[in-house]
Enzyme design. Sequence first.
Site, mmCIF file in Angstrom:
data_model
loop_
_atom_site.group_PDB
_atom_site.id
_atom_site.type_symbol
_atom_site.label_atom_id
_atom_site.label_comp_id
_atom_site.label_asym_id
_atom_site.label_seq_id
_atom_site.Cartn_x
_atom_site.Cartn_y
_atom_site.Cartn_z
ATOM 1 N N GLU A 28 -5.947 14.553 -4.533
ATOM 2 C CA GLU A 28 -4.698 15.100 -3.999
ATOM 3 C C GLU A 28 -4.092 16.135 -4.957
ATOM 4 O O GLU A 28 -3.332 17.003 -4.553
ATOM 5 C CB GLU A 28 -3.706 13.952 -3.749
ATOM 6 C CG GLU A 28 -2.903 14.130 -2.487
ATOM 7 C CD GLU A 28 -2.128 12.898 -2.072
ATOM 8 O OE1 GLU A 28 -1.949 12.710 -0.861
ATOM 9 O OE2 GLU A 28 -1.692 12.118 -2.940
ATOM 10 N N LYS A 78 -0.436 14.810 9.998
ATOM 11 C CA LYS A 78 0.804 14.157 10.446
ATOM 12 C C LYS A 78 1.416 14.943 11.602
ATOM 13 O O LYS A 78 1.839 14.360 12.600
ATOM 14 C CB LYS A 78 1.827 14.122 9.303
ATOM 15 C CG LYS A 78 1.506 13.174 8.181
ATOM 16 C CD LYS A 78 2.680 13.151 7.203
ATOM 17 C CE LYS A 78 2.313 12.462 5.915
ATOM 18 N NZ LYS A 78 3.302 12.653 4.864
ATOM 19 N N HIS A 112 -28.735 1.318 -5.629
ATOM 20 C CA HIS A 112 -29.663 0.983 -4.548
ATOM 21 C C HIS A 112 -29.243 1.636 -3.238
ATOM 22 O O HIS A 112 -29.675 1.242 -2.161
ATOM 23 C CB HIS A 112 -29.769 -0.541 -4.408
ATOM 24 C CG HIS A 112 -30.346 -1.162 -5.649
ATOM 25 N ND1 HIS A 112 -31.657 -1.573 -5.742
ATOM 26 C CD2 HIS A 112 -29.788 -1.377 -6.868
ATOM 27 C CE1 HIS A 112 -31.881 -2.039 -6.971
ATOM 28 N NE2 HIS A 112 -30.754 -1.930 -7.664
HETATM 29 O O1 PA5 Z 1 0.879 11.116 -4.196
HETATM 30 C C1 PA5 Z 1 1.612 11.196 -3.233
HETATM 31 O O2 PA5 Z 1 2.718 11.778 -3.291
HETATM 32 C C2 PA5 Z 1 1.242 10.582 -1.909
HETATM 33 O O3 PA5 Z 1 -0.022 10.009 -1.947
HETATM 34 C C3 PA5 Z 1 2.250 9.505 -1.538
HETATM 35 O O4 PA5 Z 1 2.254 8.511 -2.515
HETATM 36 C C4 PA5 Z 1 1.934 8.890 -0.165
HETATM 37 O O5 PA5 Z 1 1.843 9.893 0.810
HETATM 38 C C5 PA5 Z 1 3.028 7.903 0.239
HETATM 39 O O6 PA5 Z 1 4.277 8.532 0.261
HETATM 40 P P1 PA5 Z 1 5.612 7.710 0.265
HETATM 41 O O7 PA5 Z 1 5.696 6.909 -0.981
HETATM 42 O O8 PA5 Z 1 6.688 8.735 0.362
HETATM 43 O O9 PA5 Z 1 5.589 6.810 1.485
#
Ligand code: PA5
Length: 450
Positions: free
Chosen positions: A289, A424, A310
Site C-alpha cells: 500500500e 469502493k 513444495h
Molecule cells: O493503511 C491504511 O490506511 C489502510 O489499510 C487502512 O488501515 C484500512 O483501509 C482501514 O481503514 P480504517 O481504519 O479507516 O477503517
Amino acid sequence: MINLQFQYKHVTRFLSEEEIYLMQDEVDISHSLLIEKAGKGNQYLGWIDLPARTDETLINTIEADAKSLREKIEILVVIGIGGSYLGSRAILEALSSPFSAFFTENKNPAVLYAGQNISQDYYSELIHLLDKKEYAILVISKSGTTTEPAIAFRLLKNHIEKKYGPEEAASRIIAITDGSKGALKSLSEKNGYTTYVIPDDIGGRYSVLTPVGLLPVAIAGYNIRELIEGANEMRKACVETSSLLDNPAACYAAIRTSLYRTGSQIEILVNYEPSLHYFTEWWKQLFGESEGKENEGLFPAGADFTSDLHSMGQYIQEGQRMLFETVIHVQKSKHLLSIPANESDLDGLNYLTGKTLHQINEMAALGTTLAHIDGEVPNLDILLPTIDERSLGELIYFFEFACGLSGYLLGINPFNQPGVEAYKNNMFALLGKPGFENESEAIRERINEE
Ligand code: PA5
C-alpha cells in the site's frame, strides 16, 4: 541496543558492495526528508517518534482495561481491516501457540477477527460460536467509516446487545478511532463505549504501535512494554544515522531499491516459522500500500518455508528471473525438540538422530538460499534472535522505517493510498449508496454494454 541483524552476503553476486554504497547519497537525502518531516505525506510521520513518546499513562490505561476485560471473556473479537487489524494479528499469531484453542488451562482470551471480509458464511459461523461464548468486541477504524468493519460492527453490536442487554453490552465494547470525526466516533459517544484515539499523524498501516495494536496484544496477555522497548531501540538505530553501515533499515532500503532498479519486480518475504505467516501479511500491506503507486513499486509477496518450497519453490528456482527474497531467520526456538533414535531405521532418518528440529530447519534454510542464489535469485537475510515481544518490536520498526525510506527513494508518497478508493466507488455505485446516484447510473450502463 538492537539485537536484529541485517545481512547482504547472499546478494553480492548480483550487486557489488561498491554499487550498494553508491546509494549512500540518495539515502542521506531520503533519510533527512523522513526525520525532518519534509517529504511527501509528511503529515503522517507521527510513527517515527511514537515508541519514544508513548507515555506511561496510556500504557497503564491499556493494561488496566485489558485486565478487567480479560477477567470476564473467553473471546475477544477484533473488528478492523488493513492497518486496523493486520498488525495485532501479526504479533498475536507470532507469540501464541498454534494450538492454544485446545489448551483448557490457557486463561488468555482467544482473539478472533471480523471486519476483514464480507462473507456471509464467515459471519454466520462466527455468530453461531459467539452465541455460546463470553465475549467482548474491540472495533477499530481510523476513519470510522470503512464499509467492511462497519458491517461487521452492526452485526455484532446487534448480537451482543441481544445477548447481554444494552448496558452490559456497552461495557463489553471498546472503540479505537479518530479523535474528533467519523461514524464510529459518534456511535461510541452516544453509547458510552470506552474509546481510544488513533493519532491524526499516524496512518493505518503504521499504527500497530498505537492502541490499535497494543490493546489487543495486552488483552491477549502479552507484554506491550517490551514491544515498545524493542521498537524504541530500533528507532534510535534508524533515526540517529543514515549510514548504510550502521542503520540496518537504511541498508535494506538501499539494496531493495537497487535490486528494483536493476530489474527485480517481486520481493518475497520468506519465513521458516509458521507463526510468522501473519507477520508477512502485515509486511505485504505495509509495502504494497505504501509503494505500489504511479506505476512503480516492487510487488510484495510472501512464502512460508519449507511448506511453500513444495509449491512456489519450483517457480522461485526456475521461473522468470525477476524476483529476490528477504529471509527472516529466527535464531533461537522457544522449545527444544530433537530426533529420537530408532533401531530399525526403516525411515532412513538415523543420520538425523540427536539433531534438533531447529538445526534441521537452519540447514534447510541455508540449502535453499544457496540453491536460490544459484538460480539467480538474490537473497537478503534478517537474523531475529527469537520470537518475543522485544524482537517483534524491533522487526516492526525496522520494516516501517525501511518502507518510508524506500518510498522516498522511489519518489512516491508512501503514506497515502489513493488506489484503494476505486473498488469502493464501484461497490457503492452498485449498492446504491446515497450520494452515488450518478455513478450508479453510469456503472449500470457500463455493465449492460459489457
Ligand atoms: O493503511 C491504511 O490506511 C489502510 O489499510 C487502512 O488501515 C484500512 O483501509 C482501514 O481503514 P480504517 O481504519 O479507516 O477503517
